[in-house]
Design an enzyme around this catalytic site. Sequence first.
Site, PDB file in Angstrom:
ATOM      1  N   TYR A 143       0.867  -1.194   0.000  1.00 60.13           N
ATOM      2  CA  TYR A 143       0.000   0.000   0.000  1.00 60.13           C
ATOM      3  C   TYR A 143       0.893   1.229   0.000  1.00 60.13           C
ATOM      4  CZ  TYR A 143      -3.301   3.470   1.975  1.00 60.13           C
ATOM      5  OH  TYR A 143      -4.069   4.589   2.205  1.00 60.13           O
ATOM      6  N   ASP A 238       9.245   2.827  -1.008  1.00 55.49           N
ATOM      7  CA  ASP A 238       8.247   3.421  -0.113  1.00 55.49           C
ATOM      8  C   ASP A 238       8.638   3.040   1.323  1.00 55.49           C
ATOM      9  OD1 ASP A 238       4.598   3.487   0.135  1.00 55.49           O
ATOM     10  OD2 ASP A 238       6.195   4.111   1.516  1.00 55.49           O
ATOM     11  N   LYS A 271       5.438   9.119   8.652  1.00 51.75           N
ATOM     12  CA  LYS A 271       5.342   8.563  10.013  1.00 51.75           C
ATOM     13  C   LYS A 271       6.440   9.073  10.954  1.00 51.75           C
ATOM     14  CE  LYS A 271       2.831   4.625   8.101  1.00 51.75           C
ATOM     15  NZ  LYS A 271       1.494   4.601   8.720  1.00 51.75           N
TER      16      LYS A 271
HETATM   17  P1  KE4 Z   1      -0.633   8.215   4.894  1.00 51.69           P
HETATM   18  O1  KE4 Z   1      -1.261   8.938   3.705  1.00 51.69           O
HETATM   19  O2  KE4 Z   1      -1.639   7.356   5.627  1.00 51.69           O
HETATM   20  O3  KE4 Z   1       0.145   9.147   5.798  1.00 51.69           O
HETATM   21  O4  KE4 Z   1       0.474   7.219   4.315  1.00 51.69           O
HETATM   22  C1  KE4 Z   1       0.115   6.278   3.353  1.00 51.69           C
HETATM   23  C2  KE4 Z   1       1.111   5.127   3.386  1.00 51.69           C
HETATM   24  C3  KE4 Z   1       2.061   5.052   2.380  1.00 51.69           C
HETATM   25  N1  KE4 Z   1       2.976   4.050   2.349  1.00 51.69           N
HETATM   26  C4  KE4 Z   1       2.997   3.098   3.322  1.00 51.69           C
HETATM   27  C5  KE4 Z   1       4.033   2.011   3.252  1.00 51.69           C
HETATM   28  C6  KE4 Z   1       2.059   3.134   4.392  1.00 51.69           C
HETATM   29  O5  KE4 Z   1       2.089   2.170   5.338  1.00 51.69           O
HETATM   30  C7  KE4 Z   1       1.096   4.167   4.429  1.00 51.69           C
HETATM   31  C8  KE4 Z   1       0.032   4.250   5.524  1.00 51.69           C
HETATM   32  N2  KE4 Z   1      -0.031   3.122   6.382  1.00 51.69           N
HETATM   33  C9  KE4 Z   1      -1.299   2.873   7.029  1.00 51.69           C
HETATM   34  C10 KE4 Z   1      -1.138   1.613   7.881  1.00 51.69           C
HETATM   35  N3  KE4 Z   1      -1.186   0.444   7.078  1.00 51.69           N
HETATM   36  C11 KE4 Z   1      -1.754   4.039   7.843  1.00 51.69           C
HETATM   37  C12 KE4 Z   1      -2.927   3.727   8.743  1.00 51.69           C
HETATM   38  C13 KE4 Z   1      -4.231   4.199   8.145  1.00 51.69           C
HETATM   39  O6  KE4 Z   1      -4.442   4.048   6.922  1.00 51.69           O
HETATM   40  O7  KE4 Z   1      -5.034   4.723   8.951  1.00 51.69           O
END
Ligand code: KE4
Length: 431
Positions: A143, A238, A271
């Site tokens: 993701y 990523d 993060k």
């Molecule tokens: P954000 O747009 O949520 O800040 O980041 C997206 C993203 C991009 N790349 C990776 C590898 C990620 O894990 C994420 C976001 N991770 C999720 C947890 N699987 C955030 C939690 C959520 O969606 O509420």
Amino acid sequence: MTDRNATLFERAKTVIPGGVNSPVRAFKAVGGTPRFITRAQGAYLWDANDQRYIDYIGSWGPMILGHGHPEVVQAVQAAIAEGFSFGAPTEREIELAEAIRRLLPSLEMVRLVSSGTEAGMSAIRLARGATGRPKIIKFEGCYHGHADALLVKAGSGLATFGHPTSAGVPPEVVQHTLVLEYNNIAQLEAAFAEHGEQIAALMIEPIAGNMNFVRASVPFMRRCRELCTEHGALLVFDEVMTGFRVALGGAQSVYARHIPGFEPDMTVMGKVIGGGMPLAAFGGKRAVMEQLAPLGPVYQAGTLSGNPVATACGLATLRLIEQPGFFDRLAAQTRALVDGLCAEAQRAGVPFSADSEGGMFGFFFLPELPQNYAQVMTSDAARFNRFFHGMLERGVYFAPALYEAGFVSAAHSDADIDATLQAARAVLAQL
Ligand code: KE4
């Protein structure tokens, strides 16, 4: 006694879709009532019933120091006193970009944004703009945020174009996105053989935290690097989740130990670099990054990009994780948790496997660690859900979904790990 979490959830659902501002928080995968958090400190969260939990989510990665580290709180309070947001450049953005470059030598330049999605979306646009090519490769189970081009599942046949995973994404938006199987070298080579000169970028989670915890094998990662170089495609790491979490130098420094001179061409971050505030980034070599506006033709912008309060939080966080021995201690604590869980599962005769790198871990109700998304999804979901709720009732908060990774912070004590393993012993015995 009224369950204030349930009361709040009902009220939330009248005004916020699903009662949450991000789907995974709704406990849809595991059932039950989401916990509405009132406060957090160190390794702990408290919910609306004032129930304390040992927190293994850490805001999905950012809270690597634990909640409310005094030096981070002080840095944020000092920044707020100077102003919330200016919409103009600040020295602190330079300091943060320089710190990121120091820790990730593969980067020559960095652009700060406000979320991982924004960083991933921008990195894809930049890769396409810099190469003049339309196609991107991603992997099933990874993701990269919810930008349209990345909400795509594997096409019907090998290296055929993706289909949208979400309503509202027209097929033509994902027609240039190839979705391959993680760790599948044959598919990778076939895709490059067929489309190599059209591929702008290969985007990958080097340790896939969005299918819980699956490592890219070294041979697979080596071929990703070689094929991108051979065909002039950009290798985009990523590291939103793995960056400054699995090692001070991110997952790229872990692979560089096995593949001499290994470097991605671009890195997406988030993060930990915001320390819990809205801050993310993407970076790469100067020749690529200088294609970005205002210098080059690839447009990208953001009102709160490099926000002075968020950069203060991120800088204070990075300064603390850079301290000698920080990652050795964090990795040891995380490994103690993982080894302990495996031991308790074995004692209970429950098929179980787990792995960790630095402060990130995953576990599966499978006898062997899975190597790709299809294998992850053979996990015993019902057993996971019973384990999740059994632990939650005992004050231990794991991720409410079997495809999510877990996180340990520097604030998790030996007593916290022991308490977690005691709870796991009781719950696993019931499985
Ligand atoms: P954000 O747009 O949520 O800040 O980041 C997206 C993203 C991009 N790349 C990776 C590898 C990620 O894990 C994420 C976001 N991770 C999720 C947890 N699987 C955030 C939690 C959520 O969606 O509420």
